[in-house]
Design a protein around this motif. Sequence first.
Motif, PDB file in Angstrom:
ATOM      1  N   LEU A 158     -27.023 -22.691 -24.887  1.00  0.00           N
ATOM      2  CA  LEU A 158     -26.198 -22.686 -26.094  1.00  0.00           C
ATOM      3  C   LEU A 158     -25.979 -21.259 -26.597  1.00  0.00           C
ATOM      4  O   LEU A 158     -24.867 -20.891 -27.006  1.00  0.00           O
ATOM      5  CB  LEU A 158     -26.874 -23.534 -27.166  1.00  0.00           C
ATOM      6  CG  LEU A 158     -26.102 -23.712 -28.478  1.00  0.00           C
ATOM      7  CD1 LEU A 158     -24.821 -24.491 -28.230  1.00  0.00           C
ATOM      8  CD2 LEU A 158     -26.974 -24.418 -29.518  1.00  0.00           C
TER       9      LEU A 158
ATOM     10  N   GLY B 291     -30.656 -15.405 -31.767  1.00  0.00           N
ATOM     11  CA  GLY B 291     -29.903 -16.513 -32.341  1.00  0.00           C
ATOM     12  C   GLY B 291     -30.099 -16.628 -33.840  1.00  0.00           C
ATOM     13  O   GLY B 291     -29.146 -16.876 -34.599  1.00  0.00           O
TER      14      GLY B 291
ATOM     15  N   PRO C 163     -34.458 -16.738 -29.166  1.00  0.00           N
ATOM     16  CA  PRO C 163     -34.532 -17.331 -30.508  1.00  0.00           C
ATOM     17  C   PRO C 163     -34.361 -16.316 -31.636  1.00  0.00           C
ATOM     18  O   PRO C 163     -33.701 -16.601 -32.644  1.00  0.00           O
ATOM     19  CB  PRO C 163     -35.932 -17.956 -30.533  1.00  0.00           C
ATOM     20  CG  PRO C 163     -36.243 -18.244 -29.111  1.00  0.00           C
ATOM     21  CD  PRO C 163     -35.625 -17.121 -28.349  1.00  0.00           C
TER      22      PRO C 163
ATOM     23  N   ARG D  98     -32.034 -25.689 -22.920  1.00  0.00           N
ATOM     24  CA  ARG D  98     -30.785 -25.976 -23.612  1.00  0.00           C
ATOM     25  C   ARG D  98     -30.463 -24.928 -24.660  1.00  0.00           C
ATOM     26  O   ARG D  98     -29.298 -24.529 -24.813  1.00  0.00           O
ATOM     27  CB  ARG D  98     -30.880 -27.360 -24.263  1.00  0.00           C
ATOM     28  CG  ARG D  98     -29.600 -27.777 -24.993  1.00  0.00           C
ATOM     29  CD  ARG D  98     -29.743 -29.182 -25.546  1.00  0.00           C
ATOM     30  NE  ARG D  98     -29.999 -30.124 -24.469  1.00  0.00           N
ATOM     31  CZ  ARG D  98     -30.235 -31.429 -24.666  1.00  0.00           C
ATOM     32  NH1 ARG D  98     -30.290 -31.906 -25.923  1.00  0.00           N
ATOM     33  NH2 ARG D  98     -30.454 -32.232 -23.646  1.00  0.00           N
ATOM     34  N   HIS D  99     -31.455 -24.463 -25.409  1.00  0.00           N
ATOM     35  CA  HIS D  99     -31.150 -23.489 -26.465  1.00  0.00           C
ATOM     36  C   HIS D  99     -30.685 -22.156 -25.889  1.00  0.00           C
ATOM     37  O   HIS D  99     -29.879 -21.452 -26.513  1.00  0.00           O
ATOM     38  CB  HIS D  99     -32.373 -23.284 -27.374  1.00  0.00           C
ATOM     39  CG  HIS D  99     -33.481 -22.508 -26.742  1.00  0.00           C
ATOM     40  ND1 HIS D  99     -34.394 -23.063 -25.874  1.00  0.00           N
ATOM     41  CD2 HIS D  99     -33.819 -21.187 -26.848  1.00  0.00           C
ATOM     42  CE1 HIS D  99     -35.263 -22.134 -25.482  1.00  0.00           C
ATOM     43  NE2 HIS D  99     -34.942 -20.990 -26.065  1.00  0.00           N
TER      44      HIS D  99
END
Length: 585
Positions: free
Chosen positions: A272, A217, A214, A268-269
């Motif tokens: 991605l 990202g 995170p 999922r993140h």
Amino acid sequence: MSDLQAFTGGPSVIGLIRRFPVPLLVAGVSLVANVWMGLKRQSLGDEPFDPAVLACFFVATACTAFGERRGPGDATRHGLALGGAALTFALGTLGGLAEVELGLLLVASLLSAAIAVAGPGKEGDAVTRNANARAWVGAGLGILIGVATLLAFFALAGALKVLFGVKVQGIIPYYVSCFVAQAVALAGIPRPDQDADPFEPGALRLAIVWLLVPLAGAYVLLVHLYALLIPIRGAVPNGEIGMLAGALGVVGLAAWLAAHAPDQGRPRHVRLFLRLFFPGLVLPTGLLAFAVYERVAAHGWTADRVTLALAAFCFALSIGWWVARHRFDLGTRSLLGIGCAVLLLGTVGPLSAGALTGRSQVVRLEAELAQAGVLVGGVLQVGERVLPDSVNQEVSAAVDALVEAGETWRLERWLPEVGQLSGAKYITERLGAQYIGPWDRRRAPKRQAGGGEAPSPPATSIRAALPTDRAVGLDTTGFTRVRHVVFVWSEKGMPQASPVPIPWLEAGWEDGLAIDLGGDTRYRLAPLDLLRVKPDEAGVAGFLDVSGPARRVRVHVVQLSLRQEDGAPPRLQKLKLLLLEGPPG
């Protein structure tokens, strides 16, 4: 079976020594040498973390792990490790590498160890990731155990001192804990038969999935948002692109490698992020390359700019790797290999950080000094000159870059004594300019693209200095005391006197000097009057004699720096005096 035996897959400590004799030898020799030197000077040094020694340790570890998986005999494997460690040590200590080049060598050796722990051949990304996960967890455990060892040693030393009056040198526990950390880290490197089992402790998975990915990202989004603001602002802010894009590439690549696990399910993140990171790296790489190009075109190469250029090159090759990985069956070890090769490119050879910086900054210096009339026909013509602050800034920046890169030897054709000068300040002054430090250069007006300065009140600096290698030849007849004093003025005009203020002497950046000679007699010297008492061409300091009811004073101006803006009186920046004091007469 002991815990260490289960962790290493060998017969406990003896197995660790048999498996990694050369890395342990490097760590042990470093331990003994550091303890001996530390006890000799009775203080800690930076040796346990010296880049050359750590690079030797990593290379010896890489050679041992690589040879272990390739299958040669013990003698061949350990000979390879010994040769790699010796070559790295020679390069790091005898190769004349600058500090930044040692840093690049250290990171390259660490990446070589990350590649080698998975062995040769095409075992696949799963093996590479599992082996490195075990190795990095072992390294983290080694650091924690090293810190715990240090604390335990300090507690034991305190108990011995309180109970028995025995004092243990604090230097020894410090170095011993470093050795323990290295040994435990070696114990965490997996054997070839341990790679088949997936290895991802819950704490490691939590950190990767919900912290590292995170953050990386969010960093990608932040840099792209910043890029959208550039056309609105109409300019690329100075010094920000390198930090943002460089940090994004390093953090993002680390997060991608840590999260890349084709044999395990991911949220999922994370999927991605794995899919979009390399396309998202294209824009930051372009911005970084553009920023480096602008700075190099304006001010030449420096060690920091070479490092940023290497980062941009590495990011571009990494994007190419991502595009071609399926077609050519490229694994993650080849991605690590790209980083290792690029770092070695900047460590040694004609494209190293030091070589590029040296060649570029000498050309920059030559152009600046020739344009200012200080360098005529390849010969320095240093004397009393009025140099624009822009020239002083450029010369100071170039000399700073050469000092940082360890390339000042390139100035020997102009300054044969450059090897005897310590620090950028003295070299800059010998080149006929006034030294302006990095902090002051950042706040100073910048040059425009056409070579001029941004709009600001034009200013010049006047410098006169007594060469440090000449004796003043003082005549002290009739004087009883010799004083040295240095005044340095801040931007607000507040002088700082060193080593101690003199009661009968006052100084102001606009008023000059005021000497109290006793009674109502005060003698004043304006800044331009001080300039007339400068050292002569032979290097002998000029002087002025004044006398009054209380004292006689002879003023020698050893060094003088003035700043003069259009429409304003000259102001003192620095004043170094040698004063002779005696009875009136």
